[in-house]
Design an enzyme around this catalytic site. Sequence first.
Site, PDB file in Angstrom:
ATOM      1  N   TYR A   1       0.928  -1.126   0.017  1.00  0.00           N
ATOM      2  CA  TYR A   1       0.001  -0.032  -0.047  1.00  0.00           C
ATOM      3  C   TYR A   1       0.859   1.148  -0.006  1.00  0.00           C
ATOM      4  O   TYR A   1       0.564   2.222  -0.700  1.00  0.00           O
ATOM      5  CB  TYR A   1      -1.027   0.032   1.303  1.00  0.00           C
TER       6      TYR A   1
ATOM      7  N   ALA B   1       1.077  14.979 -22.236  1.00  0.00           N
ATOM      8  CA  ALA B   1       0.718  13.539 -22.736  1.00  0.00           C
ATOM      9  C   ALA B   1       1.581  13.104 -23.711  1.00  0.00           C
ATOM     10  O   ALA B   1       2.057  12.021 -23.925  1.00  0.00           O
ATOM     11  CB  ALA B   1      -0.755  13.474 -23.214  1.00  0.00           C
TER      12      ALA B   1
ATOM     13  N   HIS C   1     -19.692  14.407 -26.383  1.00  0.00           N
ATOM     14  CA  HIS C   1     -19.603  13.738 -27.471  1.00  0.00           C
ATOM     15  C   HIS C   1     -19.300  11.948 -27.022  1.00  0.00           C
ATOM     16  O   HIS C   1     -19.637  11.363 -27.816  1.00  0.00           O
ATOM     17  CB  HIS C   1     -18.262  14.005 -28.220  1.00  0.00           C
TER      18      HIS C   1
ATOM     19  N   LYS D   1      -0.534   7.779 -23.210  1.00  0.00           N
ATOM     20  CA  LYS D   1       0.197   8.386 -24.559  1.00  0.00           C
ATOM     21  C   LYS D   1       1.685   7.848 -24.546  1.00  0.00           C
ATOM     22  O   LYS D   1       2.003   6.626 -24.840  1.00  0.00           O
ATOM     23  CB  LYS D   1      -0.323   9.591 -24.976  1.00  0.00           C
TER      24      LYS D   1
ATOM     25  N   ASP E   1       0.693  20.462 -20.318  1.00  0.00           N
ATOM     26  CA  ASP E   1      -0.191  19.017 -20.563  1.00  0.00           C
ATOM     27  C   ASP E   1       0.719  18.411 -21.512  1.00  0.00           C
ATOM     28  O   ASP E   1       0.833  18.360 -22.354  1.00  0.00           O
ATOM     29  CB  ASP E   1      -1.455  19.566 -21.197  1.00  0.00           C
TER      30      ASP E   1
ATOM     31  N   ASP F   1     -10.061  18.367 -24.519  1.00  0.00           N
ATOM     32  CA  ASP F   1     -11.590  18.241 -23.998  1.00  0.00           C
ATOM     33  C   ASP F   1     -11.601  18.300 -22.350  1.00  0.00           C
ATOM     34  O   ASP F   1     -12.186  18.995 -21.853  1.00  0.00           O
ATOM     35  CB  ASP F   1     -12.352  17.491 -24.919  1.00  0.00           C
TER      36      ASP F   1
HETATM   37  C1  LIG Z   1      -5.538  12.209 -23.000  1.00  0.00           C
HETATM   38  C2  LIG Z   1      -5.163  13.539 -22.688  1.00  0.00           C
HETATM   39  C3  LIG Z   1      -5.349  14.094 -21.536  1.00  0.00           C
HETATM   40  C4  LIG Z   1      -6.348  13.154 -20.408  1.00  0.00           C
HETATM   41  O1  LIG Z   1      -5.779  12.081 -20.247  1.00  0.00           O
HETATM   42  P1  LIG Z   1      -6.560  10.780 -19.690  1.00  0.00           P
HETATM   43  O2  LIG Z   1      -5.282   9.612 -19.558  1.00  0.00           O
HETATM   44  O3  LIG Z   1      -7.190  10.275 -21.060  1.00  0.00           O
HETATM   45  O4  LIG Z   1      -7.342  11.115 -18.695  1.00  0.00           O
HETATM   46  C5  LIG Z   1      -5.238  15.362 -21.214  1.00  0.00           C
HETATM   47  N1  LIG Z   1      -4.575  16.038 -22.192  1.00  0.00           N
HETATM   48  C6  LIG Z   1      -4.141  15.718 -23.494  1.00  0.00           C
HETATM   49  C7  LIG Z   1      -3.410  16.555 -24.398  1.00  0.00           C
HETATM   50  C8  LIG Z   1      -4.320  14.360 -23.755  1.00  0.00           C
HETATM   51  O5  LIG Z   1      -4.241  13.859 -25.009  1.00  0.00           O
END
Ligand SMILES: *Cc1c(COP(=O)(O)O)cnc(C)c1O
Length: 459
Positions: free
Chosen positions: A72, A217, A450, A258, A215, A125
């Site tokens: 944990y 990803a 969507h 990603k 952000d 989104d």
């Molecule tokens: C996928 C994505 C998110 C959200 O991530 P999740 O793992 O799907 O919750 C946020 N920002 C970008 C640019 C993304 O491509």
Amino acid sequence: MELPFAEPWKMKVVEPLYRSSREQREQWMKDAGYNLFNLRSEQVFIDLLTDSGTGAMSQYQWSEIMLGDESYAGSSSFFKLENVIHDLFDMPYFLPTHQGRAAENVLFSALIKEGDVVPGNSHFDTTKGHIEYRRARAIDCTIDEACHTDEYHPFKGNIDLQKLEDVFKKYPKEKIPLCIITITCNTSGGQPVSMQNIGEVSSLCRKYGVLPIFDAARFAENAYFIKTREKEYTNKTIREIVKEMFSFVDGATMSSKKDAIVNIGGFIILRDKSVFQKASVFNIMYEGYLTYGGLAGRDLGALAQGLMEGTEFNYLEARIGQVAYLGKKLTEYNVPIQQPTGGHAVFVNAKEFLPNVTKEEYQAQTLAVELYLESGVRGVEIGTLMADRNPVTRENRYPTLELVRLAIPRRVYTNNHMDYVAAALANLWQRRNEIKKGFRIVSEAPILRHFTIKLERIG
Ligand SMILES: *Cc1c(COP(=O)(O)O)cnc(C)c1O
């Protein structure tokens, strides 16, 4: 002769795909309310809905699944991941979360309040959803070139410094908790942000006392574009570039589904201790204890390994090369796409593709449905349905671009699959003038509609 390019991996496990008939697909699509999210995956032949969590893990990642420490608190898998994250990003604080939007939920709970504004480049989104849910506003400051799909620009994800400074001047500092730089910029076509732009945005943020946050990803794909398109970086490694990129920001939210090539996972990294402490409270409430954050120990291990593989040049060259391959095929067939192709996806310009369908009848959704019916290929609408309604007026927001995104999972499909996708779109392009009617909405959710929307054919 010069030897051609070939992927630096081979297949060890295969998953069969079902090839359906057009009649089957007509019925399935109708039953799904013409929403591709409502299809069962067995009803899809080639699934380009998303590159999120759909990648193929390596044998090393699978071995990490066996090595996972499920304690944990303080599991060895956590420390393995923490080491990799420190090495890659050089940021002192780290919180695991179960995926990217969870990272947004935790960080934004600590930073964003009602009435705030959050500038950035075409917020994703869920990012926008988490901002608007807090009654704050996302302000898009992407450069105008991003909207001109057929014009080449090496960094269409860049932020327009004038637009950004206008926001900084218009609102008091207390109302702008952070500026979000999305790398690569998913919504504008998987387009990268240059190192120069990252640096300039960071300086402007610092001048006005605003936190620059990634952000992140697709940070590794962004680094690949910097290496291949920004002269000074040709001879730097992907990991050197990544470190420099992150030196300009104060933190990041990450969807590990990603560029970390795992099926689930996310994290937050931060430079500031007080922000970390605030976010930690929300992490424990929403995600789990600080050393697992809603993930199993084995997930943390696979993520640590995935971050290393995702930042190898050879891997990125094959990955982004496959996206470019599909883009090139489509361009040869005259199909209008966002140029140049992005890191993770090809974006088809539905406005140009279907001029006989009006925006009120959802051009990009119509094209995505037609592509599925033609071929069993599932893409996704990035257009009016995804843009949602204005939260105040409840009117449809019509975005400048109506796109169908074909997102390519990592290490999953071959270039034969890409040829199939391109041929399906070429067939549609040939008979595009016969497609005249779109859809109307039967039912929709109040936010992020969507995903669950139901539609019916007009006429
Ligand atoms: C996928 C994505 C998110 C959200 O991530 P999740 O793992 O799907 O919750 C946020 N920002 C970008 C640019 C993304 O491509």
